[in-house]
Design an enzyme around this catalytic site. Sequence first.
Site, PDB file in Angstrom:
ATOM      1  N   ASP A  49     -29.762  11.131  -1.035  1.00 19.63           N
ATOM      2  CA  ASP A  49     -30.136  11.675  -2.347  1.00 19.63           C
ATOM      3  C   ASP A  49     -30.898  10.576  -3.081  1.00 19.63           C
ATOM      4  O   ASP A  49     -31.380   9.642  -2.447  1.00 19.63           O
ATOM      5  CB  ASP A  49     -28.889  12.170  -3.104  1.00 19.63           C
ATOM      6  N   LYS A  90     -29.430  16.629  -5.311  1.00 21.80           N
ATOM      7  CA  LYS A  90     -29.167  17.884  -6.026  1.00 21.80           C
ATOM      8  C   LYS A  90     -30.434  18.607  -6.442  1.00 21.80           C
ATOM      9  O   LYS A  90     -30.441  19.808  -6.594  1.00 21.80           O
ATOM     10  CB  LYS A  90     -28.296  17.613  -7.252  1.00 21.80           C
ATOM     11  N   MET A 119     -20.633   7.748 -14.258  1.00 23.14           N
ATOM     12  CA  MET A 119     -21.133   9.041 -14.753  1.00 23.14           C
ATOM     13  C   MET A 119     -20.703   9.239 -16.205  1.00 23.14           C
ATOM     14  O   MET A 119     -20.313  10.339 -16.599  1.00 23.14           O
ATOM     15  CB  MET A 119     -20.596  10.178 -13.875  1.00 23.14           C
TER      16      MET A 119
HETATM   17  N1  SAH Z   1     -20.717   5.985  -4.818  1.00 22.46           N
HETATM   18  C1  SAH Z   1     -21.368   5.382  -5.971  1.00 22.46           C
HETATM   19  C2  SAH Z   1     -21.086   6.158  -7.248  1.00 22.46           C
HETATM   20  C3  SAH Z   1     -21.600   7.586  -7.231  1.00 22.46           C
HETATM   21  S1  SAH Z   1     -21.345   8.442  -8.728  1.00 22.46           S
HETATM   22  C4  SAH Z   1     -20.960   3.909  -6.051  1.00 22.46           C
HETATM   23  O1  SAH Z   1     -20.027   3.495  -5.386  1.00 22.46           O
HETATM   24  O2  SAH Z   1     -21.618   3.163  -6.777  1.00 22.46           O
HETATM   25  C5  SAH Z   1     -22.831   8.112  -9.608  1.00 22.46           C
HETATM   26  C6  SAH Z   1     -22.583   7.115 -10.718  1.00 22.46           C
HETATM   27  O3  SAH Z   1     -22.525   5.809 -10.160  1.00 22.46           O
HETATM   28  C7  SAH Z   1     -23.663   7.018 -11.749  1.00 22.46           C
HETATM   29  O4  SAH Z   1     -23.558   8.026 -12.721  1.00 22.46           O
HETATM   30  C8  SAH Z   1     -23.397   5.657 -12.337  1.00 22.46           C
HETATM   31  O5  SAH Z   1     -22.300   5.688 -13.208  1.00 22.46           O
HETATM   32  C9  SAH Z   1     -22.971   4.884 -11.106  1.00 22.46           C
HETATM   33  N2  SAH Z   1     -24.064   4.109 -10.493  1.00 22.46           N
HETATM   34  C10 SAH Z   1     -24.549   4.219  -9.262  1.00 22.46           C
HETATM   35  N3  SAH Z   1     -25.501   3.284  -9.010  1.00 22.46           N
HETATM   36  C11 SAH Z   1     -25.596   2.558 -10.138  1.00 22.46           C
HETATM   37  C12 SAH Z   1     -26.369   1.414 -10.531  1.00 22.46           C
HETATM   38  N4  SAH Z   1     -27.239   0.850  -9.696  1.00 22.46           N
HETATM   39  N5  SAH Z   1     -26.182   0.912 -11.764  1.00 22.46           N
HETATM   40  C13 SAH Z   1     -25.300   1.462 -12.621  1.00 22.46           C
HETATM   41  N6  SAH Z   1     -24.540   2.543 -12.310  1.00 22.46           N
HETATM   42  C14 SAH Z   1     -24.683   3.073 -11.097  1.00 22.46           C
END
Ligand code: SAH
Length: 266
Positions: free
Chosen positions: A42, A63, A178
């Site tokens: 994604d 999505k 999120m």
């Molecule tokens: N599996 C991912 C999270 C997925 S949910 C992980 O472990 O990082 C998606 C959320 O992850 C986003 O809404 C945000 O809150 C966070 N996120 C993912 N990448 C990010 C980044 N580079 N910087 C800040 N927040 C991030």
Amino acid sequence: MTDDADIAPGRVYLVGSGPGDPDLMTVKARRLLEEADVVLHDKLPGPDIIEMVPEERREDVGKRARGERTSQQYTNERMEELAYEGKTVARLKGGDPFVFGRGGEEMVYLAKHGVPFEVVPGVTSAIAGPGVAGIPVTHRDHASSVSFVTGHEDPTKPESAVDWEALAATGGTIVVLMGVGKLPDYTAELRSAGMDPETPVALVERGTWPDQRVATGTLDTIVDARDEAGIEPPAVTVIGDVARERQRVLTFLGNDYGSENGEDEQ
Ligand code: SAH
């Protein structure tokens, strides 16, 4: 690795891509991106990582891929279908595949449908986002626990799945994923649960991306700071005394992300 549909199904790798900087991917993730027949991804891994995979070997199952909403069911079935064609599939997910990434659901689907799989953990943004902003999620003096929570409740749930009152009572660090949109709601919940309105809060937007930005404030002021800076997803919210450490180290913080470190202080 073969197109022969009669042989045993190929393997699906549930791969964490880390927070965005390709240098923060695991060696194994990088190898799988090179070797997999198909990479299903994604948007969250970020363009720098996605574009490492030649276009003919990658499919966007995000999505909003192909101008329509791609369902989780589609992703599940696509992984299964490719595996049964004997393909090696890398299902690439931002951060760690099992931190709010629906990786758990995908794993169970694969198991139920007899598809061999492997889990390849990644560096989660929940720790790396705060980290590169100079915020340790635990600290001997300020936080002996950390909670990772979603700020985006499933609206079909009859009641909140996150007990903000209980979280406030832990005295530990709270990292919200999120949680950009609902920031006013849960900061209010935490305040009414008795948390000090002066508790430091930081928002780390696109942590480890070239255009990373950080906004800081307190439980009382962070919503204004968000609006002023125009912080948008993806971002993590760090709530707790550890967020104050950033201010103490900023001058010497050498992470090479974004250009705005230091412009966010009030
Ligand atoms: N599996 C991912 C999270 C997925 S949910 C992980 O472990 O990082 C998606 C959320 O992850 C986003 O809404 C945000 O809150 C966070 N996120 C993912 N990448 C990010 C980044 N580079 N910087 C800040 N927040 C991030």
